[in-house]
Design a protein around this motif. Structure first.
Motif, PDB file in Angstrom:
ATOM      1  N   ALA A   1      -2.136  -4.639   2.577  1.00 58.02           N
ATOM      2  CA  ALA A   1      -3.445  -5.029   2.269  1.00 58.02           C
ATOM      3  C   ALA A   1      -3.892  -4.242   1.233  1.00 58.02           C
ATOM      4  O   ALA A   1      -3.707  -3.093   1.104  1.00 58.02           O
ATOM      5  N   ARG A   2      -4.324  -4.858  -0.060  1.00 52.31           N
ATOM      6  CA  ARG A   2      -4.851  -4.249  -1.319  1.00 52.31           C
ATOM      7  C   ARG A   2      -6.303  -3.882  -1.205  1.00 52.31           C
ATOM      8  O   ARG A   2      -6.619  -2.803  -1.914  1.00 52.31           O
ATOM      9  N   PHE A   3      -7.180  -4.455  -0.332  1.00 46.01           N
ATOM     10  CA  PHE A   3      -8.565  -3.827   0.176  1.00 46.01           C
ATOM     11  C   PHE A   3      -9.009  -3.967   1.446  1.00 46.01           C
ATOM     12  O   PHE A   3      -8.246  -4.427   2.338  1.00 46.01           O
ATOM     13  N   CYS A   4      -9.891  -2.926   1.732  1.00 44.32           N
ATOM     14  CA  CYS A   4     -10.160  -2.889   3.119  1.00 44.32           C
ATOM     15  C   CYS A   4     -11.125  -4.013   3.524  1.00 44.32           C
ATOM     16  O   CYS A   4     -12.385  -4.343   2.622  1.00 44.32           O
ATOM     17  N   SER A   5     -10.939  -4.762   4.674  1.00 43.41           N
ATOM     18  CA  SER A   5     -11.899  -5.835   4.826  1.00 43.41           C
ATOM     19  C   SER A   5     -12.955  -5.414   5.554  1.00 43.41           C
ATOM     20  O   SER A   5     -14.215  -6.179   5.527  1.00 43.41           O
ATOM     21  N   TRP A   6     -13.315  -4.251   5.680  1.00 39.88           N
ATOM     22  CA  TRP A   6     -14.598  -3.676   6.379  1.00 39.88           C
ATOM     23  C   TRP A   6     -15.321  -3.115   5.282  1.00 39.88           C
ATOM     24  O   TRP A   6     -16.692  -3.319   5.161  1.00 39.88           O
ATOM     25  N   CYS A   7     -14.861  -2.161   4.512  1.00 36.21           N
ATOM     26  CA  CYS A   7     -15.615  -1.479   3.467  1.00 36.21           C
ATOM     27  C   CYS A   7     -15.428  -1.911   1.993  1.00 36.21           C
ATOM     28  O   CYS A   7     -16.216  -1.470   1.125  1.00 36.21           O
ATOM     29  N   GLY A   8     -14.424  -2.825   1.758  1.00 38.34           N
ATOM     30  CA  GLY A   8     -13.909  -3.138   0.460  1.00 38.34           C
ATOM     31  C   GLY A   8     -13.092  -1.970  -0.473  1.00 38.34           C
ATOM     32  O   GLY A   8     -13.086  -2.653  -1.687  1.00 38.34           O
ATOM     33  N   ALA A   9     -13.003  -0.949   0.082  1.00 42.25           N
ATOM     34  CA  ALA A   9     -12.147  -0.056  -0.832  1.00 42.25           C
ATOM     35  C   ALA A   9     -10.873  -0.512  -1.161  1.00 42.25           C
ATOM     36  O   ALA A   9     -10.296  -1.152  -0.343  1.00 42.25           O
ATOM     37  N   VAL A  10     -10.559  -0.226  -2.434  1.00 43.83           N
ATOM     38  CA  VAL A  10      -9.031  -0.482  -2.779  1.00 43.83           C
ATOM     39  C   VAL A  10      -7.962   0.303  -2.303  1.00 43.83           C
ATOM     40  O   VAL A  10      -8.240   1.613  -2.130  1.00 43.83           O
ATOM     41  N   GLN A  11      -7.080  -0.412  -1.689  1.00 47.59           N
ATOM     42  CA  GLN A  11      -5.879   0.482  -0.934  1.00 47.59           C
ATOM     43  C   GLN A  11      -4.766   0.970  -1.787  1.00 47.59           C
ATOM     44  O   GLN A  11      -4.089   1.945  -1.661  1.00 47.59           O
TER      45      GLN A  11
ATOM     46  N   THR B   1      -8.098   9.290   4.018  1.00 48.02           N
ATOM     47  CA  THR B   1      -7.372  10.033   5.044  1.00 48.02           C
ATOM     48  C   THR B   1      -5.868   9.655   4.825  1.00 48.02           C
ATOM     49  O   THR B   1      -5.415   8.626   4.322  1.00 48.02           O
ATOM     50  N   LEU B   2      -4.982  10.564   5.267  1.00 48.56           N
ATOM     51  CA  LEU B   2      -3.571  10.364   5.097  1.00 48.56           C
ATOM     52  C   LEU B   2      -2.988  10.470   6.667  1.00 48.56           C
ATOM     53  O   LEU B   2      -3.451  11.219   7.339  1.00 48.56           O
ATOM     54  N   HIS B   3      -1.829   9.849   6.929  1.00 53.50           N
ATOM     55  CA  HIS B   3      -0.988  10.202   7.977  1.00 53.50           C
ATOM     56  C   HIS B   3      -1.738   9.847   9.189  1.00 53.50           C
ATOM     57  O   HIS B   3      -2.101  10.704  10.195  1.00 53.50           O
TER      58      HIS B   3
ATOM     59  N   TYR C   1       4.469  22.789   5.714  1.00 54.41           N
ATOM     60  CA  TYR C   1       4.102  22.377   7.086  1.00 54.41           C
ATOM     61  C   TYR C   1       5.045  21.064   7.492  1.00 54.41           C
ATOM     62  O   TYR C   1       5.751  21.137   8.338  1.00 54.41           O
ATOM     63  N   GLU C   2       5.002  20.070   6.522  1.00 56.22           N
ATOM     64  CA  GLU C   2       5.733  18.789   6.827  1.00 56.22           C
ATOM     65  C   GLU C   2       5.864  17.869   5.423  1.00 56.22           C
ATOM     66  O   GLU C   2       5.128  18.114   4.550  1.00 56.22           O
ATOM     67  N   GLN C   3       6.373  16.831   5.673  1.00 58.81           N
ATOM     68  CA  GLN C   3       6.509  15.604   4.491  1.00 58.81           C
ATOM     69  C   GLN C   3       6.405  14.349   5.448  1.00 58.81           C
ATOM     70  O   GLN C   3       6.813  14.236   6.509  1.00 58.81           O
ATOM     71  N   PHE C   4       5.763  13.378   4.619  1.00 51.50           N
ATOM     72  CA  PHE C   4       5.919  12.219   5.409  1.00 51.50           C
ATOM     73  C   PHE C   4       5.294  11.035   4.267  1.00 51.50           C
ATOM     74  O   PHE C   4       5.216  11.240   3.111  1.00 51.50           O
ATOM     75  N   GLU C   5       5.667   9.609   4.678  1.00 50.90           N
ATOM     76  CA  GLU C   5       5.532   8.654   3.774  1.00 50.90           C
ATOM     77  C   GLU C   5       3.991   7.948   4.442  1.00 50.90           C
ATOM     78  O   GLU C   5       4.093   7.698   5.718  1.00 50.90           O
ATOM     79  N   ASP C   6       3.120   7.333   3.568  1.00 49.28           N
ATOM     80  CA  ASP C   6       2.172   6.773   3.823  1.00 49.28           C
ATOM     81  C   ASP C   6       1.684   5.675   2.699  1.00 49.28           C
ATOM     82  O   ASP C   6       1.499   5.813   1.555  1.00 49.28           O
ATOM     83  N   ARG C   7       1.680   4.386   3.143  1.00 50.40           N
ATOM     84  CA  ARG C   7       1.589   3.166   2.252  1.00 50.40           C
ATOM     85  C   ARG C   7       2.473   3.166   1.106  1.00 50.40           C
ATOM     86  O   ARG C   7       2.127   2.935  -0.001  1.00 50.40           O
TER      87      ARG C   7
END
Length: 539
Positions: A15-25, A37-39, A111-117
């Protein structure tokens, strides 16, 4: 399912936008807003603390560990597609894996590595402080010598740790913006994005990266080695002390005057264009830095060591031919000595200051115009007479060269040979006067080296003990040269090898640099025939 960067509500993946707050993703590198927030909501973004072409760094809270502050590095991938993106991901993962296995006080914990979006992140210890680049901007582009030396000392330690890994790790991008300082002036290396494992014999690096001005020449044309980091450290130290930006004139560093010749020589060697002209490793640099640090607090209270400089006083006429011959002798003398030892040369004058050696270039003109000066010179304790013409008076009480043939009326070749012999004899006499009758015992380094080169040092005093190290004359090496080893006193392990002679001053400079002394007269020890084990030493 994914979650909104801002409000945390569940969203469809992609999703490119949040349907709740409208923020660009789909944000760009370094553009995560505060409170994102992440992870899966574990890390709460507080602020962006750094952004560049290779990525961005955020300050964040770990909500699962009592709000612990962490630094989250985001891989830069804007504009990358296909193979470029794959290469960037591989480099990012390599950095994370490399750092995860390293443990040093000057390296941040991973500490760690991860992938998000679709983006990759590395979570590490957050260091409260500023980069060295920020400190330079705040301090006015340069730092006090004491602080610059301490920063360099800590960098030597962490780089030595990296180079000691198996295989060695080469940082390859040492520069002020990749060095952090905390409130207690502790140093941290950050951004291992282009570090690589060293493979002996590798001809070329996979990727030739680096920062202009700080990267050594070989980083652009062939494989790097641990000495590549030495160049970058030298460029950084030069920038800290001079305020110059090396990116403005890559591979060119103006000479520094720091009141410490060993430190000045060290910096020159560190930024040498040829790898084999740089110090061998970080420990060699560390020894010089620590010795300079130890000497600085007492520098003003300590009287400089007294120098003994041989003095040559020359008596000759103003005739052009006499002056020409003297210039030839003087040039040969300087070529033979090259400042080793340094000598004072002056015209003869009767001022009550008796020279160590008086040189008389005897000619008809001098006999006619300078008889009084000649008579005075001949009463000196050490005199060498060189007749410039044949059939001149002979003075049996003093040493005379070529007394029956002279110099001026020989062939050009014969003149050159005579001039060389005169210069050699002057050198021999000056060195004998400097050394005296001693065969061993207390000597400064200059005296000991001269005795090895021009005396019978190999037989009478092969060893010179200087506190915790010993110099050993291994063997003569041709005309007026000696192979010298620097040994650990307790183990006799060889720490360095030097070929020293009047035309081998580079090795002498290297030795002085390791000993952290400005010249060979500034350090003294005990000269002995056998290697000593329990001697009372004086420096």
């Amino acid at each position: 399912m994914a979650s909104c960067l801002v409000c945390g509500k569940a969203l469809q993946i992609g999703a490119r936008f949040c349907s709740w707050c409208g923020a660009v993703q789909d944000h760009g590198t370094g553009l995560l807003p505060p409170h994102a927030t992440l992870h899966h909501g574990r890390y709460l973004i507080l602020a962006t603390v750094g952004r560049g072409g290779m990525g961005a760094v955020y300050r964040a809270q770990d909500t699962q560990l009592k709000g612990r502050l962490v630094a989250i590095k985001e891989m830069g991938q804007d504009g990358l597609t296909g193979q470029e993106l794959q290469d960037a991901v591989a480099a990012f993962e390599r950095e994370a894996e490399m750092l995860a296995h390293l443990h040093h006080v000057s390296l941040p914990h991973i500490y760690e590595q991860f992938e998000d979006r679709g983006r990759r992140y590395l979570v590490m210890e957050f260091i409260e402080g500023e980069t060295l680049e920020q400190r330079l901007q705040r301090e006015g582009r340069s730092l006090p010598l004491t602080l610059a030396l301490e920063i360099t000392r800590q960098l030597c330690l962490v780089l030595h740790y990296l180079h000691s890994q198996q295989p060695p790790i080469i940082f390859r991008d040492l520069k002020p913006s990749n060095i952090m300082l905390d409130a207690e002036q502790r140093v941290y290396l950050i951004d291992f994005g282009i570090a690589r494992l060293f493979t002996a014999g590798q001809v070329k690096d996979t990727v030739a990266l680096g920062s202009p001005g700080y990267a050594p020449p070989e980083q652009y044309r062939k494989a790097t080695s641990p000495r590549s980091d030495i160049y970058s450290l030298g460029a950084t130290l030069h920038a800290l002390l001079s305020g110059d930006d090396p990116a403005q004139s890559p591979f060119s560093f103006r000479p520094l005057t720091l009141g410490s010749p060993p430190l000045e020589r060290l910096i020159r060697r560190m930024v040498a264009l040829e790898e084999d002209e740089r110090p061998a490793d970080m420990l060699e640099i560390l020894r010089v830095i620590e010795r300079v640090q130890q000497r600085r607090p007492t520098r003003k209270a300590t009287k400089p060591p007294k120098k003994t400089t041989p003095r040559l006083s020359v008596l000759l006429s103003e005739a052009p031919e006499d002056q020409r011959l003297w210039r030839g002798i003087q040039q040969q003398l300087h070529a033979l000595l090259v400042g080793f030892p340094p000598i004072e040369i002056e015209r003869f004058r009767e001022d009550g200051r008796e020279p160590q050696l008086a040189l008389v270039l005897l000619s008809d003109t001098l006999l006619a115009s300078g008889r009084e000066h000649l008579e005075r010179a001949l009463t000196m304790k050490h005199v060498l007479v060189v007749p410039l013409q044949a059939q001149l008076p002979v003075f049996p009480q003093v040493e005379t060269l070529f007394e029956r043939e002279g110099v001026a009326h020989q062939s050009l070749y014969a003149q050159e040979q005579h001039i060389l012999e005169v210069a050699k004899r002057i050198r021999s006499l000056l060195v004998s006067l400097l050394l005296g009758e001693r065969r061993n015992g207390p000597m400064n380094l200059l005296e000991w080296l001269l005795y090895q080169l021009y005396g019978r040092g190999y037989r009478d005093c092969r060893y010179l003990t200087l506190h915790d190290v010993v110099l050993k004359h291994v063997r003569p090496a041709g005309a007026s040269r000696a192979l010298v080893h620097l040994l650990e006193r307790t183990t006799e392990r060889v720490r360095g090898e030097y070929l020293i002679g009047p035309l081998q001053c580079t090795d002498l400079e290297r030795l002085l640099e390791v000993l952290a002394v400005p010249n060979a007269q500034a350090v003294s020890g005990i000269a002995t025939r056998q290697i000593p084990h329990k001697l009372s030493l004086h420096r």
